[in-house]
Design a protein around this motif. Structure first.
Motif, PDB file in Angstrom:
ATOM      1  N   ILE A  40       0.978  -0.572  -0.235  1.00 26.27           N
ATOM      2  CA  ILE A  40      -0.002   0.149  -0.065  1.00 26.27           C
ATOM      3  C   ILE A  40       0.828   1.459   0.047  1.00 26.27           C
ATOM      4  CG2 ILE A  40      -2.062   0.845   1.361  1.00 26.27           C
ATOM      5  CD1 ILE A  40      -2.587  -1.115   2.506  1.00 26.27           C
ATOM      6  N   VAL A  41       0.753   2.289  -1.103  1.00 27.90           N
ATOM      7  CA  VAL A  41       1.718   3.309  -0.994  1.00 27.90           C
ATOM      8  C   VAL A  41       0.683   4.478  -0.617  1.00 27.90           C
ATOM      9  CG1 VAL A  41       1.908   5.068  -2.400  1.00 27.90           C
ATOM     10  CG2 VAL A  41       2.196   2.933  -3.119  1.00 27.90           C
ATOM     11  N   VAL A  42       1.423   4.874   0.930  1.00 30.78           N
ATOM     12  CA  VAL A  42       0.582   5.997   1.559  1.00 30.78           C
ATOM     13  C   VAL A  42       1.487   7.193   1.569  1.00 30.78           C
ATOM     14  CG1 VAL A  42      -0.392   3.706   3.008  1.00 30.78           C
ATOM     15  CG2 VAL A  42       1.585   4.984   3.258  1.00 30.78           C
ATOM     16  N   ALA A  43       0.907   8.729   1.880  1.00 31.16           N
ATOM     17  CA  ALA A  43       1.381   9.997   2.527  1.00 31.16           C
ATOM     18  C   ALA A  43       2.595   9.542   3.593  1.00 31.16           C
ATOM     19  CB  ALA A  43       0.572  10.500   2.021  1.00 31.16           C
ATOM     20  N   ALA A  68      -5.082   8.494  -7.670  1.00 39.85           N
ATOM     21  CA  ALA A  68      -5.500   8.213  -8.669  1.00 39.85           C
ATOM     22  C   ALA A  68      -6.941   9.447  -8.867  1.00 39.85           C
ATOM     23  CB  ALA A  68      -5.974   7.145  -8.129  1.00 39.85           C
ATOM     24  N   ASP A  69      -7.924   8.919  -9.476  1.00 39.38           N
ATOM     25  CA  ASP A  69      -8.770   9.843  -9.253  1.00 39.38           C
ATOM     26  C   ASP A  69     -10.224   8.709  -9.591  1.00 39.38           C
ATOM     27  OD1 ASP A  69      -8.199  12.236  -8.991  1.00 39.38           O
ATOM     28  OD2 ASP A  69      -7.490  12.302 -11.332  1.00 39.38           O
ATOM     29  N   PRO A  98     -14.447   4.946  -5.706  1.00 41.14           N
ATOM     30  CA  PRO A  98     -15.520   4.348  -5.195  1.00 41.14           C
ATOM     31  C   PRO A  98     -15.664   2.901  -5.155  1.00 41.14           C
ATOM     32  CG  PRO A  98     -15.966   4.733  -7.324  1.00 41.14           C
ATOM     33  CD  PRO A  98     -14.638   5.356  -6.477  1.00 41.14           C
ATOM     34  N   SER A  99     -16.574   1.905  -4.232  1.00 43.14           N
ATOM     35  CA  SER A  99     -15.994   0.906  -3.328  1.00 43.14           C
ATOM     36  C   SER A  99     -15.698  -0.082  -4.913  1.00 43.14           C
ATOM     37  CB  SER A  99     -16.728   0.357  -2.657  1.00 43.14           C
ATOM     38  OG  SER A  99     -17.221   0.097  -3.003  1.00 43.14           O
ATOM     39  N   ASN A 100     -16.503  -0.002  -6.486  1.00 40.81           N
ATOM     40  CA  ASN A 100     -16.467  -0.424  -7.461  1.00 40.81           C
ATOM     41  C   ASN A 100     -15.712  -0.283  -8.441  1.00 40.81           C
ATOM     42  OD1 ASN A 100     -17.833   2.365  -7.922  1.00 40.81           O
ATOM     43  ND2 ASN A 100     -18.789   1.211  -9.455  1.00 40.81           N
ATOM     44  N   THR A 101     -15.236   0.846  -8.164  1.00 42.92           N
ATOM     45  CA  THR A 101     -13.285   0.998  -8.972  1.00 42.92           C
ATOM     46  C   THR A 101     -12.744   0.190  -9.567  1.00 42.92           C
ATOM     47  OG1 THR A 101     -13.185   3.299  -7.846  1.00 42.92           O
ATOM     48  CG2 THR A 101     -10.784   1.943  -9.185  1.00 42.92           C
ATOM     49  N   LEU A 102     -11.824  -0.155 -10.488  1.00 42.04           N
ATOM     50  CA  LEU A 102     -11.394  -1.246 -10.948  1.00 42.04           C
ATOM     51  C   LEU A 102     -10.234  -1.584 -10.728  1.00 42.04           C
ATOM     52  CD1 LEU A 102     -11.512  -1.208 -14.675  1.00 42.04           C
ATOM     53  CD2 LEU A 102     -12.849  -2.847 -13.297  1.00 42.04           C
ATOM     54  N   GLY A 103      -9.647  -2.485  -9.930  1.00 40.65           N
ATOM     55  CA  GLY A 103      -8.128  -2.882  -8.954  1.00 40.65           C
ATOM     56  C   GLY A 103      -8.274  -3.880  -8.165  1.00 40.65           C
ATOM     57  N   ILE A 147      -8.150   3.837   0.827  1.00 43.64           N
ATOM     58  CA  ILE A 147      -7.721   2.138   1.059  1.00 43.64           C
ATOM     59  C   ILE A 147      -9.316   1.772   1.093  1.00 43.64           C
ATOM     60  CG2 ILE A 147      -5.766   2.310   0.299  1.00 43.64           C
ATOM     61  CD1 ILE A 147      -5.125   0.464   2.877  1.00 43.64           C
ATOM     62  N   ILE A 148      -9.810   0.449   0.938  1.00 45.32           N
ATOM     63  CA  ILE A 148     -10.600   0.105   1.130  1.00 45.32           C
ATOM     64  C   ILE A 148     -10.351  -0.741   2.736  1.00 45.32           C
ATOM     65  CG2 ILE A 148     -13.300  -0.928   1.233  1.00 45.32           C
ATOM     66  CD1 ILE A 148     -13.758   0.441  -0.914  1.00 45.32           C
ATOM     67  N   VAL A 149     -10.527  -0.739   3.542  1.00 41.99           N
ATOM     68  CA  VAL A 149     -10.542  -1.732   4.563  1.00 41.99           C
ATOM     69  C   VAL A 149     -11.806  -2.398   5.071  1.00 41.99           C
ATOM     70  CG1 VAL A 149      -9.819  -2.074   7.441  1.00 41.99           C
ATOM     71  CG2 VAL A 149      -8.136  -0.423   6.065  1.00 41.99           C
ATOM     72  N   ALA A 150     -12.004  -4.338   5.023  1.00 42.35           N
ATOM     73  CA  ALA A 150     -13.269  -4.567   5.494  1.00 42.35           C
ATOM     74  C   ALA A 150     -12.930  -5.090   6.402  1.00 42.35           C
ATOM     75  CB  ALA A 150     -13.681  -5.372   3.872  1.00 42.35           C
ATOM     76  N   LEU A 151     -13.826  -5.253   7.640  1.00 41.20           N
ATOM     77  CA  LEU A 151     -14.108  -5.975   8.788  1.00 41.20           C
ATOM     78  C   LEU A 151     -14.957  -6.358   8.535  1.00 41.20           C
ATOM     79  CD1 LEU A 151     -12.657  -2.878  11.138  1.00 41.20           C
ATOM     80  CD2 LEU A 151     -11.896  -4.215  10.040  1.00 41.20           C
TER      81      LEU A 151
END
Length: 141
Positions: free
Chosen positions: A6-9, A74-75, A80-85, A132-136
């Motif tokens: 994961i790339v982070v600032a 990225a734009d 959103p959660s339906n973004t490719l990748g 990033i989306i983190v699912a729990l």
């Protein structure tokens, strides 16, 4: 699989977030030199990484902050959660609502809401470092 990157600032904030989630800092290192340049496809490459390990020792995250060249967004941001990748990273937790409350001071925001899936799980998506989306998931039985 060895790890997910994961790339982070803000490396310190990302380490704090994933530490609060129960991961352990395994190590940190600056990454640069010709081999790193060749692998990443950049000249004058320089980054810092932190390797985080799950408590059971089986899963790892590599958190990377780019210094040269600078990281790009990225734009749209946040995607959103339906973004490719890569869609999300899921963690099983013992107490989902308490975990969400502990992560909020680290910038976590729910994507939707906490929901129960049948009689099996309590689930949610939240935004972690860099959106990033983190699912729990909390197993109910």
């Amino acid at each position: 699989m060895d790890h997910v990157g994961i790339v982070v600032a803000d490396l310190e904030a990302a380490i704090a977030f994933f530490t609060e989630l129960g991961m352990e800092l395994e190590g940190r290192a600056p990454i640069q030199g010709r081999a790193a340049e060749r692998v990443n496809g950049f000249d004058d490459f320089h980054a810092d990484i932190a390797m985080m390990r799950t408590p059971d020792g089986h899963g790892k995250l590599e958190l990377t902050t780019f210094h040269s060249p600078a990281a790009i967004s990225a734009d749209p941001d946040p995607a959103p959660s339906n973004t490719l990748g890569l869609r999300s990273i899921m963690f099983e937790v013992d107490d989902l609502k308490t975990t969400v409350a502990r992560l909020r001071p680290h910038g976590a925001e729910l994507v939707g809401e906490i929901a129960q899936y049948e009689d099996a799980y309590l689930l949610c998506y939240l935004r972690g470092p860099q959106g990033i989306i983190v699912a729990l998931a909390e197993q109910l039985q």
